[in-house]
Design an enzyme around this catalytic site. Structure first.
Site, PDB file in Angstrom:
ATOM      1  N   SER A  38      28.224 -43.677 119.297  1.00  0.00           N
ATOM      2  CA  SER A  38      28.860 -42.800 118.315  1.00  0.00           C
ATOM      3  C   SER A  38      30.368 -42.752 118.566  1.00  0.00           C
ATOM      4  CB  SER A  38      28.292 -41.379 118.421  1.00  0.00           C
ATOM      5  OG  SER A  38      26.892 -41.403 118.262  1.00  0.00           O
ATOM      6  N   GLY A  88      28.606 -44.920 126.440  1.00  0.00           N
ATOM      7  CA  GLY A  88      28.020 -46.267 126.472  1.00  0.00           C
ATOM      8  C   GLY A  88      26.835 -46.342 127.406  1.00  0.00           C
ATOM      9  N   GLU A  94      23.729 -33.130 128.597  1.00  0.00           N
ATOM     10  CA  GLU A  94      23.580 -33.699 127.248  1.00  0.00           C
ATOM     11  C   GLU A  94      22.478 -33.000 126.460  1.00  0.00           C
ATOM     12  OE1 GLU A  94      23.430 -37.972 127.002  1.00  0.00           O
ATOM     13  OE2 GLU A  94      22.848 -37.921 124.896  1.00  0.00           O
ATOM     14  N   GLU A 134       8.747 -38.402 123.466  1.00  0.00           N
ATOM     15  CA  GLU A 134       7.726 -38.829 124.435  1.00  0.00           C
ATOM     16  C   GLU A 134       8.292 -38.825 125.855  1.00  0.00           C
ATOM     17  OE1 GLU A 134       8.372 -40.259 121.612  1.00  0.00           O
ATOM     18  OE2 GLU A 134       6.519 -40.553 120.489  1.00  0.00           O
TER      19      GLU A 134
HETATM   20  C1  LIG Z   1      22.370 -40.195 115.841  1.00  0.00           C
HETATM   21  C2  LIG Z   1      22.284 -40.978 117.127  1.00  0.00           C
HETATM   22  C3  LIG Z   1      23.421 -41.092 117.934  1.00  0.00           C
HETATM   23  C4  LIG Z   1      23.377 -41.845 119.115  1.00  0.00           C
HETATM   24  N1  LIG Z   1      24.522 -41.963 119.866  1.00  0.00           N
HETATM   25  C5  LIG Z   1      24.482 -42.673 121.019  1.00  0.00           C
HETATM   26  C6  LIG Z   1      25.675 -42.821 121.810  1.00  0.00           C
HETATM   27  O1  LIG Z   1      26.749 -42.322 121.456  1.00  0.00           O
HETATM   28  N2  LIG Z   1      25.596 -43.538 122.957  1.00  0.00           N
HETATM   29  C7  LIG Z   1      24.434 -44.108 123.392  1.00  0.00           C
HETATM   30  O2  LIG Z   1      24.429 -44.708 124.460  1.00  0.00           O
HETATM   31  N3  LIG Z   1      23.288 -44.021 122.638  1.00  0.00           N
HETATM   32  C8  LIG Z   1      23.309 -43.317 121.472  1.00  0.00           C
HETATM   33  N4  LIG Z   1      22.164 -43.225 120.693  1.00  0.00           N
HETATM   34  C9  LIG Z   1      20.992 -44.000 121.093  1.00  0.00           C
HETATM   35  C10 LIG Z   1      19.835 -43.169 121.601  1.00  0.00           C
HETATM   36  O3  LIG Z   1      20.090 -42.542 122.815  1.00  0.00           O
HETATM   37  C11 LIG Z   1      18.638 -44.131 121.674  1.00  0.00           C
HETATM   38  O4  LIG Z   1      18.363 -44.480 120.334  1.00  0.00           O
HETATM   39  C12 LIG Z   1      17.443 -43.502 122.284  1.00  0.00           C
HETATM   40  O5  LIG Z   1      17.621 -43.399 123.680  1.00  0.00           O
HETATM   41  C13 LIG Z   1      16.170 -44.276 121.980  1.00  0.00           C
HETATM   42  O6  LIG Z   1      16.302 -45.606 122.359  1.00  0.00           O
HETATM   43  P1  LIG Z   1      15.897 -46.811 121.381  1.00  0.00           P
HETATM   44  O7  LIG Z   1      16.639 -46.638 120.098  1.00  0.00           O
HETATM   45  O8  LIG Z   1      16.067 -48.085 122.132  1.00  0.00           O
HETATM   46  O9  LIG Z   1      14.373 -46.587 121.041  1.00  0.00           O
HETATM   47  P2  LIG Z   1      13.132 -47.015 121.944  1.00  0.00           P
HETATM   48  O10 LIG Z   1      13.429 -46.771 123.373  1.00  0.00           O
HETATM   49  O11 LIG Z   1      12.741 -48.388 121.533  1.00  0.00           O
HETATM   50  O12 LIG Z   1      12.054 -45.977 121.472  1.00  0.00           O
HETATM   51  C14 LIG Z   1      11.487 -46.041 120.173  1.00  0.00           C
HETATM   52  C15 LIG Z   1      10.267 -45.161 120.155  1.00  0.00           C
HETATM   53  O13 LIG Z   1       9.284 -45.702 121.032  1.00  0.00           O
HETATM   54  C16 LIG Z   1       8.546 -44.661 121.644  1.00  0.00           C
HETATM   55  N5  LIG Z   1       8.677 -44.712 123.111  1.00  0.00           N
HETATM   56  C17 LIG Z   1       9.702 -45.233 123.822  1.00  0.00           C
HETATM   57  N6  LIG Z   1       9.475 -45.094 125.145  1.00  0.00           N
HETATM   58  C18 LIG Z   1       8.295 -44.464 125.283  1.00  0.00           C
HETATM   59  C19 LIG Z   1       7.524 -44.035 126.413  1.00  0.00           C
HETATM   60  N7  LIG Z   1       7.947 -44.233 127.678  1.00  0.00           N
HETATM   61  N8  LIG Z   1       6.349 -43.419 126.170  1.00  0.00           N
HETATM   62  C20 LIG Z   1       5.916 -43.205 124.906  1.00  0.00           C
HETATM   63  N9  LIG Z   1       6.611 -43.598 123.803  1.00  0.00           N
HETATM   64  C21 LIG Z   1       7.772 -44.217 123.978  1.00  0.00           C
HETATM   65  C22 LIG Z   1       9.095 -43.369 121.096  1.00  0.00           C
HETATM   66  O14 LIG Z   1       8.359 -42.955 119.975  1.00  0.00           O
HETATM   67  C23 LIG Z   1      10.488 -43.739 120.666  1.00  0.00           C
HETATM   68  O15 LIG Z   1      10.996 -42.866 119.687  1.00  0.00           O
HETATM   69  C24 LIG Z   1      22.171 -42.494 119.504  1.00  0.00           C
HETATM   70  C25 LIG Z   1      21.036 -42.382 118.681  1.00  0.00           C
HETATM   71  C26 LIG Z   1      21.079 -41.645 117.519  1.00  0.00           C
HETATM   72  C27 LIG Z   1      19.838 -41.567 116.655  1.00  0.00           C
END
Ligand SMILES: Cc1cc2nc3c(=O)[nH]c(=O)nc-3n(C[C@H](O)[C@H](O)[C@H](O)COP(=O)(O)OP(=O)(O)OC[C@H]3O[C@@H](n4cnc5c(N)ncnc54)[C@H](O)[C@@H]3O)c2cc1C
Length: 373
Positions: A156, A122, A239, A358
């Protein structure tokens, strides 16, 4: 590699082969995240392969991170259903071992090693993914314990886990990174709601976890109150630094290699040969990270490097399989078309989960800056 590790590798390979031959699993891409079978995890536990690096007094195997790498590599190679224990074995157990009190270690590590307790992660929230320090879930003091309120997303297997690791805000500070604390939360506790999020494939592995004043005893704090950021940063090297960031598409790569074995176009053979060479280099980095962990280090930047290079590689396996074989992806089919479909559907998530590209590149660049300073 020592004989000891060779023997371990063969034992894991034999077990996976037996289960597969008995029809108890089919190799799939992304099995470490999507292949959930608690019976397989129990079998792993019976062999002592969960928590293999942890001290024996906590139910572990007392072996090295290199031994763990051998086990995980064989399981990924087989595409075996390991998701039930993967998160706890990879990072929650090690975090409890590194930062938890002896009481917390005694309470959880033996049960994780026995696959009686399973964990989900989480961390992410709707406004805190890449920017994890923006976490808004709070934990407030309540008598001798805590109450957690907030929501986590993209969790997940929360619906199949007994416990969650939760990063929550316990106070303020000069920086946003201050005042964060890591907790163990019982998912059967009052105030926990787990809602499914169905993915593009129609599968349920993601969830939203909502916490409404969920009681957590003080002894379930991992490490120091308010120092969660430093701890979670170190935890990310567990991780990101494993071969699951390289081998999610290994079953597809193997099917691809077989398809070019006889009389294929030279360009196709060259493309597959290049993938094999890159895999060898990436395995080498993973071995170095495991050796660093054995030496007590937290190789945060090297793990970021492996994740970035590894997820780029995994995606290219899928693309190469597509053009080399000309196969039509078929999620309901068998063999290479099914593996191709799994790879294509999972690929967008490779570079997002566990830290987006990134963010990783920023981390790596800062590492290089450290070196030249
Ligand atoms: C298959 C899968 C399993 C997952 N399982 C878990 C889980 O079990 N537990 C959990 O806690 N999370 C989980 N996640 C979540 C995952 O860790 C987050 O999706 C990830 O950290 C990205 O955060 P976000 O989705 O908020 O995207 P955002 O933070 O909104 O990012 C979206 C995009 O914005 C751009 N971006 C963001 N920040 C920057 C920056 N500083 N500089 C430049 N570009 C940037 C990048 O292109 C990025 O891909 C999972 C995700 C996936 C896809």
């Amino acid at each position: 590699m020592t004989d000891d590790l060779d023997e371990l590798r063969q034992q894991v390979r034999d077990l996976a082969d037996r289960w597969q031959a008995a029809g108890r699993f089919r190799p799939v891409c992304d099995a470490w995240l999507r292949g959930h079978d608690i019976e397989f995890s129990k079998e792993m536990a019976r062999h002592g392969w969960i928590g293999i690096t942890w001290p024996r007094e906590y139910g572990g195997g007392g072996r090295s991170n290199l031994a763990r790498l051998v086990v995980t590599e064989e399981l990924l190679r087989a595409g075996a259903p390991v998701a039930a224990h993967w998160i706890a074995d990879r990072q929650i157990g090690p975090a409890i071992l590194r930062y938890g009190t002896p009481q917390l270690r005694r309470e959880f590590l033996p049960r994780i090693a026995a696959a009686d307790v399973t964990f989900c992660l989480g961390m992410s929230e709707t406004e805190a993914g890449s920017d994890l320090a923006a976490v808004r879930t709070t934990a407030t003091r309540d008598g001798s314990g805590w109450r957690i309120t907030g929501a986590k997303v993209w969790t997940s297997h929360a619906h199949r886990s007994s416990h969650a690791y939760v990063l929550a805000r316990t106070g303020g500070g000069e920086r946003r990174h201050d005042g964060l604390t890591e907790f163990v939360v019982d998912l059967a506790a009052p105030g926990v709601t787990v809602r499914p999020i169905i993915d593009l494939q129609g599968e349920h592995h993601f969830n939203e976890m909502i916490f409404d004043g969920v009681p957590v005893p003080d002894r379930w704090v991992i490490g120091e109150v308010g120092r969660g950021w430093r701890q979670v940063t170190e935890q990310l090297s567990f991780e990101r630094g494993g071969l699951e960031r390289v081998m999610s598409t290994y079953p597809l790569l193997r099917a691809l290699a077989r398809s070019v074995a006889d009389g294929a176009e030279p360009a196709a053979v060259e493309a597959v040969g290049e993938l094999a060479a890159r895999l060898a280099a990436l395995r080498r980095i993973a071995w170095e990270i495991a050796a660093d962990l054995d030496a007590g280090a937290a190789p945060v930047r090297r793990a970021a490097l492996l994740k970035h290079l590894g997820t780029t590689f995994e995606r290219e396996v899928t693309e190469t399989a597509r053009w080399v074989t000309g196969a039509r992806p078929d999620p309901t089919g068998d063999g290479l078309p099914a593996l191709l479909a799994q790879g294509i559907l999972a690929a967008p998530g490779f570079s997002i989960r566990g830290g987006t590209t990134e963010v990783l590149l920023t981390l790596i660049a800062r590492g290089e800056a450290d070196l030249v300073r």
